[in-house]
Design a protein around this motif. Structure first.
Motif, short mmCIF file in Angstrom:
data_model
loop_
_atom_site.label_atom_id
_atom_site.label_comp_id
_atom_site.label_asym_id
_atom_site.label_seq_id
_atom_site.Cartn_x
_atom_site.Cartn_y
_atom_site.Cartn_z
N PHE A 139 52.56 75.88 73.25
CA PHE A 139 52.08 74.71 72.51
C PHE A 139 53.25 73.87 72.01
N LEU A 140 54.28 74.53 71.48
CA LEU A 140 55.44 73.80 70.96
C LEU A 140 56.25 73.15 72.07
N ALA A 141 56.18 73.68 73.29
CA ALA A 141 56.90 73.09 74.41
C ALA A 141 56.30 71.73 74.76
N SER A 142 54.99 71.63 74.79
CA SER A 142 54.31 70.37 75.09
C SER A 142 52.86 70.46 74.63
N PRO A 143 52.59 70.04 73.41
CA PRO A 143 51.23 70.17 72.87
C PRO A 143 50.15 69.53 73.74
N LYS A 144 50.41 68.35 74.26
CA LYS A 144 49.39 67.64 75.05
C LYS A 144 49.17 68.28 76.42
N LYS A 145 50.17 68.94 76.96
CA LYS A 145 49.98 69.64 78.24
C LYS A 145 49.25 70.97 78.02
N TYR A 146 49.60 71.66 76.94
CA TYR A 146 49.01 72.98 76.69
C TYR A 146 47.55 72.86 76.27
N ILE A 147 47.25 71.90 75.40
CA ILE A 147 45.87 71.66 74.97
C ILE A 147 45.57 70.18 75.22
N PRO A 148 45.15 69.84 76.44
CA PRO A 148 44.85 68.44 76.74
C PRO A 148 43.76 67.91 75.80
N GLY A 149 44.03 66.76 75.22
CA GLY A 149 43.07 66.16 74.31
C GLY A 149 43.36 66.42 72.85
N SER A 151 45.02 66.01 69.25
CA SER A 151 45.43 64.77 68.58
C SER A 151 46.87 64.85 68.08
N MET A 152 47.54 65.96 68.33
CA MET A 152 48.94 66.09 67.92
C MET A 152 49.80 65.19 68.79
N GLY A 153 50.47 64.24 68.17
CA GLY A 153 51.24 63.25 68.92
C GLY A 153 52.68 63.65 69.19
N PHE A 154 53.10 64.83 68.77
CA PHE A 154 54.48 65.28 68.94
C PHE A 154 54.73 65.58 70.42
N ALA A 155 55.88 65.14 70.94
CA ALA A 155 56.21 65.33 72.35
C ALA A 155 56.52 66.78 72.69
N GLY A 156 56.98 67.55 71.73
CA GLY A 156 57.31 68.95 71.97
C GLY A 156 58.79 69.23 71.82
N LEU A 157 59.11 70.51 71.74
CA LEU A 157 60.50 70.96 71.66
C LEU A 157 60.92 71.40 73.05
N ARG A 158 61.87 70.72 73.63
CA ARG A 158 62.27 70.98 75.02
C ARG A 158 63.11 72.24 75.20
N LYS A 159 63.92 72.60 74.22
CA LYS A 159 64.81 73.74 74.38
C LYS A 159 64.10 75.04 73.97
N PRO A 160 64.12 76.05 74.86
CA PRO A 160 63.46 77.32 74.52
C PRO A 160 64.03 77.97 73.26
N GLU A 161 65.34 77.81 73.02
CA GLU A 161 65.96 78.41 71.84
C GLU A 161 65.42 77.75 70.56
N GLU A 162 65.21 76.43 70.61
CA GLU A 162 64.64 75.74 69.44
C GLU A 162 63.22 76.23 69.17
N ARG A 163 62.45 76.40 70.24
CA ARG A 163 61.08 76.90 70.06
C ARG A 163 61.08 78.30 69.47
N ALA A 164 61.98 79.15 69.95
CA ALA A 164 62.06 80.52 69.44
C ALA A 164 62.47 80.51 67.97
#
Length: 183
Positions: A139-149, A151-164
């Protein structure tokens, strides 16, 4: 206006036109363009029989369980500043544009009372009992790709280390943090 003034104006306009043409001709002589014999770029496609082409393997994706072992909650707190405009991280914190994120690891998706989730998030929450480490990571990698539809407008955290790091920080935001995954 007399004819002498009109002749001067016409002469000036004619002079500018002749001068412009002359500059164009001189610049073509000085900067002679070279026209290629074959226009465009040739795209070389390697055939299956071509032994010189090598297929590059996809980079290995490190599982979140391994990334969490090296993750830093204090670094995750720094990453969480990107989320602070829409979310609170305090125990009993109020909902903002997004829901409060206290005790999110292991919580039911779409489970904060009083917050109006999107239909997509409610649907995801109905199908999933809780936020897992893997689910949060995706979800944190790409909210709109993981859960299409969503309303979270955040683009996501691209780096796996940042997500971890972010997940490690959110894990600590609980009275009883969930154990780290062992797989």
């Amino acid at each position: 206006m007399d004819s002498f003034t009109l002749n001067k104006i016409a002469g000036a306009i004619l002079m500018v036109l002749i001068l412009t043409m002359g500059v164009g001709i001189v610049s073509d002589i000085i900067f002679h363009p070279t026209i290629p014999g074959k226009p465009g770029y040739e795209i070389v496609v390697a055939s299956a029989e071509d032994s010189t082409s090598e297929v590059q393997p996809e980079p290995d994706v490190v599982p979140i369980s391994e990334l969490l072992l090296a993750a830093s909650a204090s670094e995750g707190e720094k990453v969480a500043k990107k989320c602070a405009a829409c979310h609170t991280f305090d125990d009993g914190g109020a909902n903002k544009v997004g829901p409060a994120l206290w005790d999110v690891v292991g919580r039911k998706p779409g489970g904060v009372d009083g917050f109006g989730y999107s239909a997509a998030m409610n649907e995801y929450g109905a199908a999933n009992a809780e936020w897992t480490y893997e689910g949060l990571e995706s979800f944190l990698a790409s909210p709109k790709k993981y859960i299409p539809g969503t309303s979270m407008g955040f683009a996501g955290l691209r780096k796996p280390e940042e997500r971890a790091n972010m997940i490690a920080y959110m894990r600590e935001l609980s009275a009883s943090p969930k154990p780290l995954p062992t797989e």
